[in-house]
Design a protein around this motif. Structure first.
Motif, PDB file in Angstrom:
ATOM      1  N   VAL A  78       0.375  14.985 -11.090  1.00 26.05           N
ATOM      2  CA  VAL A  78       1.968  14.999 -11.526  1.00 26.05           C
ATOM      3  C   VAL A  78       2.195  15.504 -12.574  1.00 26.05           C
ATOM      4  CG1 VAL A  78       3.807  13.533 -12.042  1.00 26.05           C
ATOM      5  CG2 VAL A  78       2.380  12.821 -10.060  1.00 26.05           C
ATOM      6  N   GLU A  79       1.527  15.285 -13.651  1.00 24.60           N
ATOM      7  CA  GLU A  79       1.496  16.191 -14.732  1.00 24.60           C
ATOM      8  C   GLU A  79       1.569  17.510 -14.438  1.00 24.60           C
ATOM      9  OE1 GLU A  79      -0.620  16.586 -19.060  1.00 24.60           O
ATOM     10  OE2 GLU A  79      -1.362  14.886 -17.642  1.00 24.60           O
ATOM     11  N   LYS A  80       0.483  18.053 -13.937  1.00 21.62           N
ATOM     12  CA  LYS A  80       0.205  19.670 -13.604  1.00 21.62           C
ATOM     13  C   LYS A  80       1.461  20.075 -12.976  1.00 21.62           C
ATOM     14  CE  LYS A  80      -3.507  20.348 -15.934  1.00 21.62           C
ATOM     15  NZ  LYS A  80      -3.380  21.145 -17.145  1.00 21.62           N
ATOM     16  N   LEU A  81       1.638  19.297 -11.916  1.00 17.43           N
ATOM     17  CA  LEU A  81       2.779  19.973 -10.812  1.00 17.43           C
ATOM     18  C   LEU A  81       4.163  20.030 -11.787  1.00 17.43           C
ATOM     19  CD1 LEU A  81       2.047  17.551  -7.638  1.00 17.43           C
ATOM     20  CD2 LEU A  81       2.074  20.263  -7.953  1.00 17.43           C
ATOM     21  N   ASN A  82       4.354  18.897 -12.568  1.00 14.89           N
ATOM     22  CA  ASN A  82       5.649  18.975 -13.433  1.00 14.89           C
ATOM     23  C   ASN A  82       5.619  19.999 -14.641  1.00 14.89           C
ATOM     24  OD1 ASN A  82       7.801  16.742 -12.568  1.00 14.89           O
ATOM     25  ND2 ASN A  82       5.580  16.133 -11.885  1.00 14.89           N
ATOM     26  N   SER A  83       4.532  20.447 -14.612  1.00 17.26           N
ATOM     27  CA  SER A  83       4.262  21.445 -15.960  1.00 17.26           C
ATOM     28  C   SER A  83       4.716  22.958 -15.540  1.00 17.26           C
ATOM     29  CB  SER A  83       3.114  21.316 -16.528  1.00 17.26           C
ATOM     30  OG  SER A  83       2.074  21.693 -15.807  1.00 17.26           O
ATOM     31  N   ILE A  95       0.777  -1.191   0.228  1.00 17.13           N
ATOM     32  CA  ILE A  95      -0.127  -0.074  -0.127  1.00 17.13           C
ATOM     33  C   ILE A  95       0.920   1.470  -0.055  1.00 17.13           C
ATOM     34  CG2 ILE A  95      -1.619   1.531   1.300  1.00 17.13           C
ATOM     35  CD1 ILE A  95      -2.927  -1.104   2.367  1.00 17.13           C
ATOM     36  N   PHE A  96       2.075   1.178   0.779  1.00 18.51           N
ATOM     37  CA  PHE A  96       2.876   2.420   0.896  1.00 18.51           C
ATOM     38  C   PHE A  96       3.622   2.944  -0.413  1.00 18.51           C
ATOM     39  CE2 PHE A  96       3.505   1.245   5.572  1.00 18.51           C
ATOM     40  CZ  PHE A  96       2.565   1.691   6.048  1.00 18.51           C
ATOM     41  N   VAL A  97       3.923   1.782  -1.247  1.00 17.34           N
ATOM     42  CA  VAL A  97       4.976   2.093  -2.186  1.00 17.34           C
ATOM     43  C   VAL A  97       4.247   3.071  -3.341  1.00 17.34           C
ATOM     44  CG1 VAL A  97       6.162   1.453  -4.264  1.00 17.34           C
ATOM     45  CG2 VAL A  97       6.578   0.281  -1.992  1.00 17.34           C
ATOM     46  N   PRO A  98       3.098   2.790  -3.662  1.00 15.22           N
ATOM     47  CA  PRO A  98       2.204   3.656  -4.567  1.00 15.22           C
ATOM     48  C   PRO A  98       2.187   5.204  -4.285  1.00 15.22           C
ATOM     49  CG  PRO A  98       1.376   1.629  -4.466  1.00 15.22           C
ATOM     50  CD  PRO A  98       2.073   1.552  -3.435  1.00 15.22           C
ATOM     51  N   TRP A  99       1.977   5.337  -2.917  1.00  9.68           N
ATOM     52  CA  TRP A  99       1.857   6.665  -2.470  1.00  9.68           C
ATOM     53  C   TRP A  99       3.048   7.337  -2.324  1.00  9.68           C
ATOM     54  CZ3 TRP A  99      -2.992   8.851  -3.040  1.00  9.68           C
ATOM     55  CH2 TRP A  99      -4.042   7.706  -2.931  1.00  9.68           C
ATOM     56  N   GLU A 100       3.981   6.895  -1.962  1.00 11.20           N
ATOM     57  CA  GLU A 100       5.429   7.387  -1.800  1.00 11.20           C
ATOM     58  C   GLU A 100       6.012   7.825  -3.080  1.00 11.20           C
ATOM     59  OE1 GLU A 100       7.627   4.443   0.756  1.00 11.20           O
ATOM     60  OE2 GLU A 100       6.796   5.212   2.743  1.00 11.20           O
ATOM     61  N   GLU A 101       5.738   6.704  -4.091  1.00 11.15           N
ATOM     62  CA  GLU A 101       6.387   6.920  -5.485  1.00 11.15           C
ATOM     63  C   GLU A 101       5.527   8.264  -5.996  1.00 11.15           C
ATOM     64  OE1 GLU A 101       8.461   6.751  -8.962  1.00 11.15           O
ATOM     65  OE2 GLU A 101       8.967   6.462  -6.913  1.00 11.15           O
ATOM     66  N   PHE A 102       4.171   8.433  -5.705  1.00  9.59           N
ATOM     67  CA  PHE A 102       3.320   9.416  -6.167  1.00  9.59           C
ATOM     68  C   PHE A 102       3.810  10.885  -5.505  1.00  9.59           C
ATOM     69  CE2 PHE A 102       0.162  12.144  -4.503  1.00  9.59           C
ATOM     70  CZ  PHE A 102      -0.302  12.919  -5.666  1.00  9.59           C
ATOM     71  N   SER A 103       4.207  10.718  -4.311  1.00  5.10           N
ATOM     72  CA  SER A 103       4.748  11.929  -3.606  1.00  5.10           C
ATOM     73  C   SER A 103       6.102  12.357  -4.241  1.00  5.10           C
ATOM     74  CB  SER A 103       4.779  11.538  -2.127  1.00  5.10           C
ATOM     75  OG  SER A 103       3.695  11.279  -1.538  1.00  5.10           O
ATOM     76  N   TYR A 104       7.037  11.239  -4.217  1.00  5.32           N
ATOM     77  CA  TYR A 104       8.165  11.766  -5.140  1.00  5.32           C
ATOM     78  C   TYR A 104       8.090  12.407  -6.433  1.00  5.32           C
ATOM     79  CZ  TYR A 104      12.618  11.067  -7.172  1.00  5.32           C
ATOM     80  OH  TYR A 104      13.956  11.205  -7.822  1.00  5.32           O
ATOM     81  N   GLN A 105       7.118  11.742  -7.200  1.00  5.52           N
ATOM     82  CA  GLN A 105       6.988  12.378  -8.419  1.00  5.52           C
ATOM     83  C   GLN A 105       6.291  13.694  -8.411  1.00  5.52           C
ATOM     84  OE1 GLN A 105       8.067  10.934 -11.553  1.00  5.52           O
ATOM     85  NE2 GLN A 105       8.947   9.162 -10.337  1.00  5.52           N
ATOM     86  N   ALA A 106       5.582  13.874  -7.739  1.00  2.82           N
ATOM     87  CA  ALA A 106       4.789  15.398  -7.350  1.00  2.82           C
ATOM     88  C   ALA A 106       5.769  16.306  -6.866  1.00  2.82           C
ATOM     89  CB  ALA A 106       3.847  15.054  -6.360  1.00  2.82           C
ATOM     90  N   TRP A 107       6.789  15.816  -5.956  1.00  3.70           N
ATOM     91  CA  TRP A 107       7.626  16.919  -5.507  1.00  3.70           C
ATOM     92  C   TRP A 107       8.975  17.175  -6.737  1.00  3.70           C
ATOM     93  CZ3 TRP A 107       7.465  20.684  -2.299  1.00  3.70           C
ATOM     94  CH2 TRP A 107       6.275  20.524  -1.237  1.00  3.70           C
ATOM     95  N   LYS A 108       8.971  16.326  -7.570  1.00  5.29           N
ATOM     96  CA  LYS A 108       9.980  16.481  -8.702  1.00  5.29           C
ATOM     97  C   LYS A 108       9.397  17.768  -9.381  1.00  5.29           C
ATOM     98  CE  LYS A 108      11.436  13.294 -11.314  1.00  5.29           C
ATOM     99  NZ  LYS A 108      11.421  12.089 -12.574  1.00  5.29           N
TER     100      LYS A 108
END
Length: 334
Positions: free
Chosen positions: A196-201, A64-77
């Protein structure tokens, strides 16, 4: 339908967690389902305490944790310099990533269909049934006054902020992530990809790096146009209660607190460090607001272990009255 309460904890906040769980037992109900999410691997004392409680489960599931942690990482990129700034401080990836595990309450595999999340440094002091009832009408429910101070939610120096969110929305929709209520299934995988797309744009610059989980969660809810119901805005003024330890006017009666005659739903010891709680429970005579009610719930089942103090307690530094003035100026001492 299963309703329940989440928190995130490890042994660093053990004393606060025990007080929180005991306050839920007394003021919400001993049968209330609670799930403690592991902040990290330092949870030996936490797990030992949970084993004594029939209504509490422990969640430490990488699936359960990994997808949300990966999302957090991609978001903060998507932030211009957050990851580099944290890396310079020796932090790998997202700062305090363990707190972002709270997002797994929204996961399809999560145990509760409707839920509340409380930080471990909170005491629940009243029934929360009315909040669960509100979730029958709204997908997201809060009860706080963070809307008075958006500087701890978003980067107010970002020229893009008011392009992404009109100022009127920021003044009415932001919330402190120490407490909120929501539903399993919010923030689907496709929605997270959109975020993630919006944050990284370019939108990543609106995030506030000093409170990464709080800032991102507010962005997630607002960017997806998920309506929020805030009791702090929608209750009649005479029925609203504060929730912050910085409010000096609460009245204690029978180990609960009242705000001008209205019983508090919860008290958040915001600004009181976990180290201060730990030192207090180790016997140091340290002061902070509403210390005695914390000690009551912390040692509810272990009164013989409650520290016995003599003399005048050591005040907080900075002094409580200065903290109160600062929060009052910001309009947050509710």
């Amino acid at each position: 339908m299963t309703n329940g309460i989440y928190t995130v904890a490890n042994d660093v906040v053990f004393d606060q967690l025990v007080a929180l769980l005991n306050s839920i037992e007394v003021n919400v109900g001993s049968e209330t389902p609670v799930c403690v999410i592991a902040y990290d691997d330092n949870t030996e004392k936490v797990q030992a305490d949970i084993e004594k409680r029939k209504n509490v489960q422990f969640l430490d599931n990488p699936e359960i944790f990994v997808p949300w942690e990966e999302f957090s990482y991609q978001a903060w990129k998507g932030h211009p310099n957050a990851l580099n700034m944290w890396a310079e401080k020796g932090i790998k990836g997202v700062n305090r990533i363990g707190m972002n595990r709270r997002y797994c309450g929204f996961d399809p595999q999560a145990p509760f269909e409707k839920f509340m999340y409380f930080d471990a440094d909170i005491l629940v002091l009243n029934s929360v049934e009315y909040i669960f009832d509100q979730l029958d009408k709204d997908d997201f429910v809060v009860y706080d006054f963070q809307y008075k101070d958006p500087s701890h939610i978003f980067n107010l120096d970002s020229p893009k902020l008011f392009e992404v969110f009109p100022e009127s929305r920021i003044e009415s929709e932001i919330f402190c992530a120490g407490f909120y209520a929501g539903k399993r299934g919010l923030f689907s995988e496709s929605q997270r990809e959109f975020l993630v797309e919006k944050l990284n744009s370019g939108e990543g610059e609106v995030l506030y790096t000093s409170a990464p989980n709080q800032s991102l969660l507010n962005y997630m809810k607002m960017r997806l146009d998920i309506p929020v119901y805030n009791f702090g805005l929608d209750l009649p003024p005479e029925k609203r209660t504060g929730c912050s330890v910085t409010s000096p006017h609460f009245e204690e009666r029978n180990n609960v607190l009242y705000d001008k005659g209205e019983r508090l739903t919860y008290l958040h010891y915001i600004g009181v460090s976990s180290k201060r709680f730990a030192r207090l429970c180790q016997g140091e005579n340290l002061d902070f607001p509403y210390r005695e009610i914390f000690l009551h719930y912390r040692y509810l089942h272990e009164p013989d272990k409650r520290p016995k103090f003599t003399g005048k307690p050591e005040p907080e530094n900075p002094p409580v009255n200065l903290m109160t003035k600062v929060f009052k100026k910001l309009g947050l001492n509710r």
